[in-house]
Write a protein that holds these residues in place. Structure first.
Motif, PDB file in Angstrom:
ATOM      1  N   VAL C 219       0.823  -1.203   0.000  1.00 44.93           N
ATOM      2  CA  VAL C 219       0.000   0.000   0.000  1.00 44.93           C
ATOM      3  C   VAL C 219       0.863   1.260   0.000  1.00 44.93           C
ATOM      4  CG1 VAL C 219      -1.636   1.342   1.353  1.00 44.93           C
ATOM      5  CG2 VAL C 219      -1.963  -1.118   1.077  1.00 44.93           C
ATOM      6  N   SER C 220       1.925   1.253   0.807  1.00 45.96           N
ATOM      7  CA  SER C 220       2.655   2.499   0.983  1.00 45.96           C
ATOM      8  C   SER C 220       3.756   2.712  -0.045  1.00 45.96           C
ATOM      9  CB  SER C 220       3.259   2.548   2.389  1.00 45.96           C
ATOM     10  OG  SER C 220       4.188   1.490   2.524  1.00 45.96           O
ATOM     11  N   ALA C 221       4.201   1.618  -0.702  1.00 39.68           N
ATOM     12  CA  ALA C 221       5.311   1.791  -1.645  1.00 39.68           C
ATOM     13  C   ALA C 221       4.991   1.270  -3.045  1.00 39.68           C
ATOM     14  CB  ALA C 221       6.563   1.100  -1.113  1.00 39.68           C
ATOM     15  N   LEU C 222       4.519   0.040  -3.132  1.00 40.54           N
ATOM     16  CA  LEU C 222       4.352  -0.557  -4.460  1.00 40.54           C
ATOM     17  C   LEU C 222       3.374   0.230  -5.316  1.00 40.54           C
ATOM     18  CD1 LEU C 222       4.255  -4.412  -3.841  1.00 40.54           C
ATOM     19  CD2 LEU C 222       6.154  -2.908  -4.411  1.00 40.54           C
ATOM     20  N   TYR C 223       2.192   0.488  -4.783  1.00 39.04           N
ATOM     21  CA  TYR C 223       1.189   1.168  -5.601  1.00 39.04           C
ATOM     22  C   TYR C 223       1.583   2.593  -5.961  1.00 39.04           C
ATOM     23  CZ  TYR C 223      -1.942  -2.807  -5.467  1.00 39.04           C
ATOM     24  OH  TYR C 223      -2.477  -4.033  -5.649  1.00 39.04           O
ATOM     25  N   PRO C 224       1.986   3.401  -4.958  1.00 39.09           N
ATOM     26  CA  PRO C 224       2.377   4.766  -5.344  1.00 39.09           C
ATOM     27  C   PRO C 224       3.525   4.780  -6.345  1.00 39.09           C
ATOM     28  CG  PRO C 224       2.185   4.565  -2.958  1.00 39.09           C
ATOM     29  CD  PRO C 224       2.029   3.193  -3.516  1.00 39.09           C
ATOM     30  N   LEU C 225       4.497   3.884  -6.193  1.00 38.65           N
ATOM     31  CA  LEU C 225       5.663   3.914  -7.074  1.00 38.65           C
ATOM     32  C   LEU C 225       5.352   3.349  -8.454  1.00 38.65           C
ATOM     33  CD1 LEU C 225       8.548   2.759  -4.690  1.00 38.65           C
ATOM     34  CD2 LEU C 225       8.239   5.007  -5.712  1.00 38.65           C
ATOM     35  N   GLY C 226       4.510   2.319  -8.509  1.00 41.47           N
ATOM     36  CA  GLY C 226       4.316   1.611  -9.765  1.00 41.47           C
ATOM     37  C   GLY C 226       3.104   2.042 -10.571  1.00 41.47           C
ATOM     38  N   LEU C 227       2.217   2.821  -9.937  1.00 37.04           N
ATOM     39  CA  LEU C 227       0.938   3.095 -10.593  1.00 37.04           C
ATOM     40  C   LEU C 227       1.101   3.815 -11.940  1.00 37.04           C
ATOM     41  CD1 LEU C 227      -2.053   2.708 -10.266  1.00 37.04           C
ATOM     42  CD2 LEU C 227      -2.194   4.928  -9.170  1.00 37.04           C
ATOM     43  N   GLY C 228       2.008   4.775 -11.990  1.00 41.31           N
ATOM     44  CA  GLY C 228       2.186   5.540 -13.226  1.00 41.31           C
ATOM     45  C   GLY C 228       2.522   4.646 -14.399  1.00 41.31           C
ATOM     46  N   ARG C 229       3.515   3.796 -14.195  1.00 43.83           N
ATOM     47  CA  ARG C 229       3.953   2.859 -15.223  1.00 43.83           C
ATOM     48  C   ARG C 229       2.792   1.936 -15.617  1.00 43.83           C
ATOM     49  NH1 ARG C 229       8.393   2.606 -18.270  1.00 43.83           N
ATOM     50  NH2 ARG C 229       7.119   1.593 -19.815  1.00 43.83           N
ATOM     51  N   TYR C 230       2.093   1.429 -14.594  1.00 42.27           N
ATOM     52  CA  TYR C 230       0.994   0.502 -14.842  1.00 42.27           C
ATOM     53  C   TYR C 230      -0.088   1.160 -15.702  1.00 42.27           C
ATOM     54  CZ  TYR C 230      -2.824  -2.736 -13.955  1.00 42.27           C
ATOM     55  OH  TYR C 230      -3.855  -3.619 -14.108  1.00 42.27           O
TER      56      TYR C 230
END
Lengths: 253, 262, 301
Positions: C219-230
């Protein structure tokens, strides 16, 4: 043909004469205009005011001139080896292919393409000699990206030498190499240039290296020449002036 | 912030589409016959057919597995032929569509690329079947047209995004733009181009299989026939074959990629 | 040793990639066999019957009806009228339905991909630094199963999914929506997992060392960091979704493909080509939307 450079008015009234076969280091802090100076000398960039002359001919005039003169500019570039800070090699080609590409400017399209796909015997032998001169002969058929940073820079030097250059320009060639290897690289550049009688202009961050190997130093700061002369004559005050941090620099440092 | 906004907008779009299609969740419950069919179909998943499921098989019919292998072979070969043709057409188009080429050439090429790839291969197949009639080449061309367009588009993008340091260095040694491109830019982009082409080969295999629905002798043809004859175990055989084929290709491409690109 | 000999020796000893070379040879062999093995016959295309077929198709069948019957008015005005009529009667419905099917299915697929990406990635499943060794096996099996599911979902083409689902669900738009959603869910799940795997390791490991649980890391790292690329991947797939949605109607669902098949059944090839043209314009419009969205997202960074 021997290259002698005369550049005037780079950024802030630079008047620089470089004789054929001279070994020269351009030193100064980053942002001083070292890269700009080298690019103007190589004919990749043209000064907005002032002129860059090579063998008495103005490069900018050649670009604007007739087809024949533009051909001359191409010929000038093809005899001018340039070693880039970031090697500017194709990582996934073999070393030999990167070196052979150095002579594209002197060849027709078909011959260039053929030498890239499979260099002929003459080319191969010459490539090996050049590579052995820079100390990586054994890597001739290796993929370039399997080599270390210092070795890749040697490939870049080999590519420049393969051009049969009359002058060699190197822009911060050791910026991404550790100190011990950096020293060996600079030593190699100077030795090779002296041996063939090349004009060598190297921009360096490291004043120590420049003083150790080059008979002539040009200190640049904010686009102006601070000093121009023999490294041994350099006074401490001049060194301080070169790297002096002024107000806004300190803020960043 | 911006991404959050996108997420919300997407949810709204999905909802709007749901309403526009007049869908209800009631429709998701299979029809009475459908439920039974689904049960039978899923039940057959564990026992894919290795022989004909039909009660009556003509005496001179070839063995089921040899039919299966032949379908697999056709699927693969149509895809290979289509992909090679696409590379042949798509590569030069991709080069001509890259930003290095003057606009008066690049723009018409890009329009052509867009037209080729904006029509689905199955629609090309419908048109080509009407224009040319049934032939193995019809299938190959139907796949090759949109695939050439897609390859060309992606190739030109890869060339535009490739680092230009080596290209500029060669230009600095007096090489012509074309020479510098061939020696300093094309080789830089080549691994990514190759990897993408291989991925498209996998897509071509799927498309080739689906073209069977239109009567070409690929997996889709047999899958449709088996399903319509209610031979579900045979259907699973076909499905497993496609999955296996794709798995093998993916494993292969992953291995190539690892040594090529990274 | 002479220079020539040294060159020869070095070339002989050059590092070779057997796998790469073997792959290329194998692929070349398959291609050559495909063209010359008798499965694809180029000469088939040049028979007289086909030439006649082609001439009839372009000379007559594909010619728009108003241009064909000179006595029926003909001319540009009639052509426009005909285009308008086909658009009103079929095109508009087909284009609208196609777009809606694509939009709904990509949202469903995107949601699945978003939820399963961390589970299907190798990142959170690694023993080091995320796990103690005892639950390692369990998490690894979770990761492997989600990846296998993704492979199975995307290996089967959309068209086949739709064909199978249609028999179960009957002729609503659901089979088309679900078929597209399922196939793209497989693809987005994999792309999402790759995105997670390519995230910088250090901040994640740092969080772990601070005692964050796996879900907290997600929740705190994967989604914020990866969402743009996804989201970039998501819009790429949206493009292809619209393209695929045009043809799923050929199975009997109301999208453009349905009207295409219907036009073919009536031998109205002029109408068929016009409908395909509508579809092409829709796909190009979707391309453009996707491009705009991607550019907007890139600028946000």
């Amino acid at each position: 043909m021997a290259h002698s450079f005369a550049a005037a008015a780079v950024l802030r009234g630079i008047d620089l004469r470089i004789g054929a076969g001279e070994l020269l280091a351009v030193v100064g802090p980053s942002g001083a205009g070292k890269t700009t100076l080298l690019r103007i000398l190589s004919g990749a960039l043209f000064p907005a005011r002032g002129r860059a002359l090579v063998d008495g001919q103005c490069l900018a005039d050649l670009l604007q001139g007739s087809r024949e003169q533009r051909r001359q500019l191409r010929a000038h570039r093809s005899r001018l080896g340039f070693v880039h800070q970031d090697h500017a090699l194709v990582p996934n080609l073999r070393v030999v292919q990167n070196v052979v590409a150095g002579r594209f400017g002197q060849r027709g399209l078909w011959r260039a393409l053929r030498s890239l796909v499979r260099p002929d015997q003459g080319d191969s032998e010459e490539v090996l000699r050049v590579l052995e001169r820079v100390g990586i002969g054994a890597k001739m058929f290796h993929r370039t990206d399997t080599l270390s940073g210092g070795q890749q820079q040697r490939v870049a030097i080999a590519r420049a030498l393969f051009q049969h250059p009359t002058a060699l320009l190197a822009d911060e060639p050791v910026a991404s190499v550790d100190p011990a290897r950096a020293r060996a690289l600079v030593q190699l550049l100077v030795a090779v240039a002296a041996e063939i009688g090349l004009t060598l202009v190297v921009s360096l961050h490291d004043l120590g290296l420049a003083r150790e190997f080059f008979p002539r130093l040009v200190g640049l700061r904010e686009g102006g020449v601070i000093f121009d002369g023999c490294g041994a004559d350099l006074a401490q005050s001049e060194v301080d002036a070169l790297y002096l941090l002024d107000g806004h620099d300190q803020g960043q440092a | 912030m911006r991404r959050g906004l996108v997420l919300v907008a997407l949810l709204v779009c999905g909802l709007a589409a749901f309403l526009a299609l007049g869908l209800g969740f009631g429709d998701l419950v299979p029809r009475p016959g459908g439920l039974k069919l689904a049960g039978e179909f899923l039940g057959a998943a564990w026992r894919p057919a290795l022989d004909y499921q039909a009660d009556f098989v003509p005496q001179n019919a070839p063995a089921f597995l040899s039919v299966a292998l032949a379908a697999l072979r056709k699927t693969l070969l149509f895809a290979a032929a289509a992909m090679s043709l696409s590379l042949l057409i798509g590569t030069p188009l991709g080069l001509l569509g890259s930003a290095l080429v003057p606009a008066r050439v690049r723009l018409p090429v890009r329009v052509l690329i867009a037209l080729m790839r904006s029509v689905h291969e199955l629609l090309w197949a419908v048109v080509l079947l009407a224009a040319l009639g049934m032939s193995s080449l019809t299938a190959v061309i139907a796949i090759a047209i949109p695939f050439s367009g897609t390859l060309a588009k992606v190739f030109s993008e890869l060339l535009d995004e490739a680092p230009t340091t080596a290209y500029r260095a060669l230009r600095g040694t007096g090489a012509t733009p074309l020479q510098a491109f061939l020696g300093g830019l094309l080789p830089v982009a080549a691994p990514d181009m190759g990897a993408y082409a291989f991925y498209r080969f996998e897509c071509a295999v799927r498309s080739s299989a689906v073209l069977g629905f239109f009567g070409f002798p690929t997996i889709g043809y047999y899958l449709k026939r088996s399903f319509e004859n209610l031979h579900y175990r045979e259907v699973w055989t076909w499905l497993y074959m496609i999955v296996l084929l794709v798995l093998v290709l993916e494993w292969w491409s992953a291995h190539l990629r690892r040594r090529f690109v990274a | 040793m002479s220079v020539a000999q040294r060159v020869h020796e070095l070339r002989r000893q050059r590092p070779r990639d057997r796998f790469l070379r073997g792959s290329l040879v194998l692929l070349a062999a398959v291609v050559i066999y495909a063209w010359f093995g008798g499965d694809v016959r180029v000469t088939e295309l040049f028979s007289e019957r086909r030439a006649a077929n082609l001439a009839r198709f372009f000379g007559h069948d594909a010619m728009p009806r108003p241009l064909r019957d000179a006595e029926g008015g003909g001319g540009f005005g009639a052509l426009l009228q005909w285009v308008g009529q086909v658009w009103r009667e079929k095109g508009a419905t087909g284009v609208g339905a196609t777009f809606a099917i694509a939009a709904l299915s990509i949202v469903l697929a995107g949601a699945y991909g978003l939820l399963t990406a961390p589970l299907a990635s190798r990142t959170l499943m690694r023993c080091d630094p995320y796990l103690s060794s005892e639950d390692c096996a369990w998490w690894r099996s979770v990761s492997i199963s989600f990846r296998l599911i993704a492979v199975a979902l995307r290996a089967v083409p959309e068209y086949m999914w739709a064909f199978l689902l249609l028999a179960v669900l009957g002729p609503t738009a659901w089979p088309a929506v679900l078929a597209l959603a399922v196939h793209n869910a497989g693809i987005l799940s994999r792309l999402g997992a790759e995105t997670v795997e390519n995230l910088p390791r250090r901040p994640l490991a740092g969080l772990r060392r601070l005692g964050a649980s796996r879900s907290q890391i997600a929740v705190s790292a994967l989604y914020p960091l990866g969402l743009g690329r996804y989201l970039l991947y998501f819009f790429y797939r949206f493009e292809t979704c619209v393209r695929e949605a045009t043809v799923l109607g050929m199975l009997g669902v109301v999208s453009l493909g349905y009207f295409v098949v219907e036009a073919r059944a009536r031998d109205r090839y002029d109408e068929l080509l016009l409908l395909i043209l509508f579809g092409a314009i829709l796909v190009l419009a979707a391309d453009f939307i996707s491009w705009l969205a991607r550019r907007w997202l890139r600028q946000a960074k």
